[in-house]
Design a protein around this motif. Sequence first.
Motif, PDB file in Angstrom:
ATOM      1  N   LEU A 199      36.729  61.772  33.682  1.00  0.00           N
ATOM      2  CA  LEU A 199      35.485  62.484  34.121  1.00  0.00           C
ATOM      3  C   LEU A 199      35.568  63.713  34.102  1.00  0.00           C
ATOM      4  CD1 LEU A 199      34.417  59.868  36.963  1.00  0.00           C
ATOM      5  CD2 LEU A 199      33.907  59.719  34.661  1.00  0.00           C
ATOM      6  N   PRO A 200      34.465  64.600  33.606  1.00  0.00           N
ATOM      7  CA  PRO A 200      34.519  66.016  33.802  1.00  0.00           C
ATOM      8  C   PRO A 200      34.035  66.549  35.092  1.00  0.00           C
ATOM      9  CG  PRO A 200      32.908  65.174  31.967  1.00  0.00           C
ATOM     10  CD  PRO A 200      33.427  63.869  32.879  1.00  0.00           C
TER      11      PRO A 200
ATOM     12  N   THR B 242      25.544  58.222  19.666  1.00  0.00           N
ATOM     13  CA  THR B 242      25.659  57.928  21.297  1.00  0.00           C
ATOM     14  C   THR B 242      26.963  58.152  21.610  1.00  0.00           C
ATOM     15  OG1 THR B 242      23.814  56.359  20.912  1.00  0.00           O
ATOM     16  CG2 THR B 242      24.821  56.429  23.016  1.00  0.00           C
TER      17      THR B 242
ATOM     18  N   SER C 109      29.917  65.513  25.361  1.00  0.00           N
ATOM     19  CA  SER C 109      30.232  64.822  26.697  1.00  0.00           C
ATOM     20  C   SER C 109      31.125  65.581  27.852  1.00  0.00           C
ATOM     21  CB  SER C 109      30.816  63.615  26.692  1.00  0.00           C
ATOM     22  OG  SER C 109      29.811  62.604  26.268  1.00  0.00           O
ATOM     23  N   LYS C 110      32.024  66.512  27.013  1.00  0.00           N
ATOM     24  CA  LYS C 110      33.019  67.124  28.067  1.00  0.00           C
ATOM     25  C   LYS C 110      32.483  68.726  28.124  1.00  0.00           C
ATOM     26  CE  LYS C 110      35.401  63.523  26.708  1.00  0.00           C
ATOM     27  NZ  LYS C 110      35.224  62.279  27.698  1.00  0.00           N
TER      28      LYS C 110
ATOM     29  N   ALA D  25      27.704  67.459  29.220  1.00  0.00           N
ATOM     30  CA  ALA D  25      27.553  66.460  30.312  1.00  0.00           C
ATOM     31  C   ALA D  25      27.511  65.124  29.501  1.00  0.00           C
ATOM     32  CB  ALA D  25      26.312  66.589  31.275  1.00  0.00           C
ATOM     33  N   PRO D  26      28.331  64.216  30.255  1.00  0.00           N
ATOM     34  CA  PRO D  26      28.384  62.781  29.723  1.00  0.00           C
ATOM     35  C   PRO D  26      27.001  62.012  29.555  1.00  0.00           C
ATOM     36  CG  PRO D  26      30.055  63.173  31.141  1.00  0.00           C
ATOM     37  CD  PRO D  26      28.915  64.276  31.421  1.00  0.00           C
ATOM     38  N   ALA D  27      26.000  62.243  30.631  1.00  0.00           N
ATOM     39  CA  ALA D  27      25.026  61.473  30.701  1.00  0.00           C
ATOM     40  C   ALA D  27      23.957  61.635  29.577  1.00  0.00           C
ATOM     41  CB  ALA D  27      24.191  62.054  32.127  1.00  0.00           C
ATOM     42  N   LEU D  28      24.222  62.788  28.715  1.00  0.00           N
ATOM     43  CA  LEU D  28      23.376  62.718  27.567  1.00  0.00           C
ATOM     44  C   LEU D  28      23.763  62.426  26.452  1.00  0.00           C
ATOM     45  CD1 LEU D  28      22.974  65.555  29.483  1.00  0.00           C
ATOM     46  CD2 LEU D  28      21.312  66.291  27.515  1.00  0.00           C
ATOM     47  N   ARG D  29      24.785  61.553  26.361  1.00  0.00           N
ATOM     48  CA  ARG D  29      25.521  60.798  25.337  1.00  0.00           C
ATOM     49  C   ARG D  29      25.256  61.220  23.835  1.00  0.00           C
ATOM     50  NH1 ARG D  29      29.095  59.248  26.280  1.00  0.00           N
ATOM     51  NH2 ARG D  29      29.175  57.193  25.400  1.00  0.00           N
TER      52      ARG D  29
END
Lengths: 398, 398
Positions: A36-37, A97, A237-238, A241-245
């Motif tokens: 997790l970032p 994705t 993602s790193k 942000a990861p939520a934007l896939r």
Amino acid sequence: MEYRFSNYVERLQSSAVRDILKLTQGKEIISFAGGLPAEELFPIDAVREAADRVFRSGKNTLQYGLTEGFMPLREQLCARMAQKGMHVQPDEMIMTTGSQQAIDLITRVLMEPGDIVLVENPTYLASLQVFNLSGLDVVPVASDKDGMIIAEAERLIKQHKPRLIYVVPTFGNPTGRVWSMERRKGLLELSHRYGVPILEDDPYGDIKFDINADYPTLFSLEGKADGGNVLYTSTFSKTVAPALRTGWAIGSRNVISMMAKAKQAADLHSSSLDQQTLDQLLRHFSLDDHIQVIRQAYGDRMQQMQKLLSQQGWSDVKWIEPKGGMFLWLELPEGLDAEALLRAAVKKNVAFVPGSSFYAAEPARNTARLNFTYTQGERMATGISRFAEALNEFLARR
Amino acid sequence: MEYRFSNYVERLQSSAVRDILKLTQGKEIISFAGGLPAEELFPIDAVREAADRVFRSGKNTLQYGLTEGFMPLREQLCARMAQKGMHVQPDEMIMTTGSQQAIDLITRVLMEPGDIVLVENPTYLASLQVFNLSGLDVVPVASDKDGMIIAEAERLIKQHKPRLIYVVPTFGNPTGRVWSMERRKGLLELSHRYGVPILEDDPYGDIKFDINADYPTLFSLEGKADGGNVLYTSTFSKTVAPALRTGWAIGSRNVISMMAKAKQAADLHSSSLDQQTLDQLLRHFSLDDHIQVIRQAYGDRMQQMQKLLSQQGWSDVKWIEPKGGMFLWLELPEGLDAEALLRAAVKKNVAFVPGSSFYAAEPARNTARLNFTYTQGERMATGISRFAEALNEFLARR
């Protein structure tokens, strides 16, 4: 009814990382397990403003998009790639994705059940899951601190005639290692000599602690996308942000075009709201300045974790200082089983990932992956002290 | 290098719909081809406000999410499903990148290359692509205006021992047909008698023109998720907007859990920004009122298109008035090739999809799918008049 499942999915182990994440959700566990970032570094205001600009640009932003991805974003990404010596056109790129989907799509277009893929040892867990899901046979290549051992790779290429070589040459997951230039060139040469394509997975390349260090990608060494031997994937993602896939793959035009066909079937296209938001973000926000902030913070956290571990004075716990990325890879004393250690650690409210998860064949059970990006300061100190308590109990019993 | 591709992806035809969409991008073509929802109806202000609430709720909204999907959204969706007689728990549901991904994941967990899937004839083009990509053999079942012919389905089940039956019972794509209750119950009975699971694809069920009409899903007739024979998938793409790429599947717990394992490998999880935005949207916006607006508008457009076609006075161009959905399915005079008609139509700046794309085996070449949701008013009238011009030239030549 009784469902009968595909043999490939039956064999698939649920990811230890994901299962631990589930178990620890909402609990007081300090986790070094996930990749997790740092949440406090997410550029959320900039992302919110970028999304707002997308919404205000018109209702057609919510329509179906192209399978290959949002063209203005691909164009901006090509310019970013060029700055790193990777020269590529928008039609040699497909948005996915996360880079996870790029691995899956490349696997689906190049390989059939029973085909062979060569990997580093150990390697990224979720790539092993992709290969297993597609019914491939995974052959690990002996690797050391400088990357795959080239003579071993050659021997196994001759023996197994693999259809693909999968590598993470820069700050690999789980080991954090950086391939030497010699190994990079050596693998590329093998790829050409034997006609085996390379999938270069590079989610962490931007997160280097020494800003002056230069680790050229295999893709840039290959020097061309179309007709080239290297397929490359990375992700936001790193760095955002990861939520934007949102990830992407670049490579030979015919491979990208086949991936688009497969992606039409797999999910038509990835979220175009996310892609358009990232496009706006790149236009109004200095991602490079932000990456510099992340590098600094993660470098500091890695140093803190290293210091906390050193202070324990263990003589037979070893690691190599990572030059980037998100993970510290521990070698524990010979004979120690890190999965048993994890069970003890979780009772003390700390988690990590046993190294055995990352091996395609016979695992080194005395290894562990610790993430240093998600926690910091007091919380990291408390977590490492809990980890040390669990480990010391194991060492005392020997 | 020369890439060698998987036989499955080599056989995969690029979707005619998508290829036409590409060709017509930015041109003056009036397209009845795509399955595009009406952009002017997208609730963009509500989506923007929902996204804004997500961003303001904290930075951890941008972190990695669960493979199964955002739990509060799954909980809300379970409540919505229950209102339609589909009773299901959050752990019997998985969020996907559009319902397209649900079809792909179900295929990957239940089947292996060479397995057989039964489908309606004609059926949804992109489902055929999924089945081909996974190396399945697709067997079409003779179907009429009331759905699959049950006796034919039984004969083919006995002959081929399929692993799955794929159906779109309500406003199917491309035909727009609604299965009769007798056929729904008949197929369910076959599923139980022969132990073959059903995949019920329901992207259009909400878009019914007669608000009092009741078309129970096979899933509701089955009456249970866990251990039940019906796997069901739907999407927000037609009721909210496609750009958010959010669909879901419900079904037996063990199937959902296997799908989650496959999805870990395929893409880890779908955009959680999109999922959280939809969760907020459902809390602060009446999706049911909005669906009512869509129904009314699409019903009006369907009537307009029907009227425009009727005015042409063709004696041998037939269609059945759709009771919902997004498509009108034309039977053109015997012997007319709709693919040739398309080439002529595109020259007159109008597009549609030739029906041949939707057949797994021998196609009825004299069929065409017209979308009535994306255009309206003058533009629809102009489009149909161009289409009529092209068709009249063909008819004059006979």
